[in-house]
Scaffold this motif. Structure first.
Motif, PDB file in Angstrom:
ATOM      1  N   ALA A  89       0.856  -1.236   0.132  1.00  0.00           N
ATOM      2  CA  ALA A  89       0.064   0.036  -0.008  1.00  0.00           C
ATOM      3  C   ALA A  89       0.901   1.330   0.001  1.00  0.00           C
ATOM      4  O   ALA A  89       0.812   1.861   0.825  1.00  0.00           O
ATOM      5  CB  ALA A  89      -1.021   0.009   1.239  1.00  0.00           C
ATOM      6  N   GLY A  90       1.757   1.344  -0.985  1.00  0.00           N
ATOM      7  CA  GLY A  90       2.781   2.495  -1.154  1.00  0.00           C
ATOM      8  C   GLY A  90       1.943   3.846  -1.272  1.00  0.00           C
ATOM      9  O   GLY A  90       0.612   3.893  -1.812  1.00  0.00           O
ATOM     10  N   GLY A  91       2.640   4.881  -1.260  1.00  0.00           N
ATOM     11  CA  GLY A  91       2.129   6.176  -1.433  1.00  0.00           C
ATOM     12  C   GLY A  91       1.999   6.934  -0.210  1.00  0.00           C
ATOM     13  O   GLY A  91       2.254   8.016  -0.386  1.00  0.00           O
ATOM     14  N   ALA A  92       2.369   6.450   0.943  1.00  0.00           N
ATOM     15  CA  ALA A  92       2.448   7.323   2.218  1.00  0.00           C
ATOM     16  C   ALA A  92       3.735   8.345   2.130  1.00  0.00           C
ATOM     17  O   ALA A  92       3.761   9.230   2.333  1.00  0.00           O
ATOM     18  CB  ALA A  92       2.403   6.549   3.359  1.00  0.00           C
ATOM     19  N   ALA A  93       4.978   7.677   1.539  1.00  0.00           N
ATOM     20  CA  ALA A  93       6.124   8.213   1.760  1.00  0.00           C
ATOM     21  C   ALA A  93       6.027   9.248   0.677  1.00  0.00           C
ATOM     22  O   ALA A  93       6.728  10.430   0.574  1.00  0.00           O
ATOM     23  CB  ALA A  93       7.287   7.069   1.220  1.00  0.00           C
TER      24      ALA A  93
END
Length: 110
Positions: free
Chosen positions: A66-70
């Motif tokens: 669930a990438g995208g927060a970085a």
């Protein structure tokens, strides 16, 4: 999705192995027509424990990245600094505006 939701509602209602007719009745009670996938859903879930299927699905979802927060953090910082400089002129514009009584209390469609 609606077939799965209706199937789960039938299971929650106490029917451990709902039939196509049971699920169709639930869908019809809210004005939804059953589609061709209903028979496949009932056939795939027939005889299986719904709680076990949900637990298995949760373990599979845990492995989904669930990438995208970085990437969102630097973008949010840039937006905040840009928003701070743009906020000052907007505040000045808002102060200059005065309320207008052109409509005199009447709406367009009154």
């Amino acid at each position: 999705m609606k077939a799965i939701a209706a199937y789960l509602l039938a299971v929650l209602g106490g029917n451990e192995s709902p039939s196509v007719a049971d699920v169709t009745a639930i869908l019809a009670s809210v004005g939804v027509d059953a589609d061709e996938q209903l028979e496949k859903v009932v056939a795939e879930l027939n005889g299986k424990n719904v709680e076990d299927i949900i637990a298995e699905g949760m373990t599979k979802l845990a492995s989904v990245p669930a990438g995208g927060a970085a990437a969102a953090a630097p973008a949010a910082g840039a937006a905040a600094s840009a928003g701070a400089s743009a906020a000052a002129p907007e505040a000045a514009k808002e102060e200059e505006k005065e309320e207008s009584d052109e409509d005199m209390g009447f709406g367009l469609f009154d």
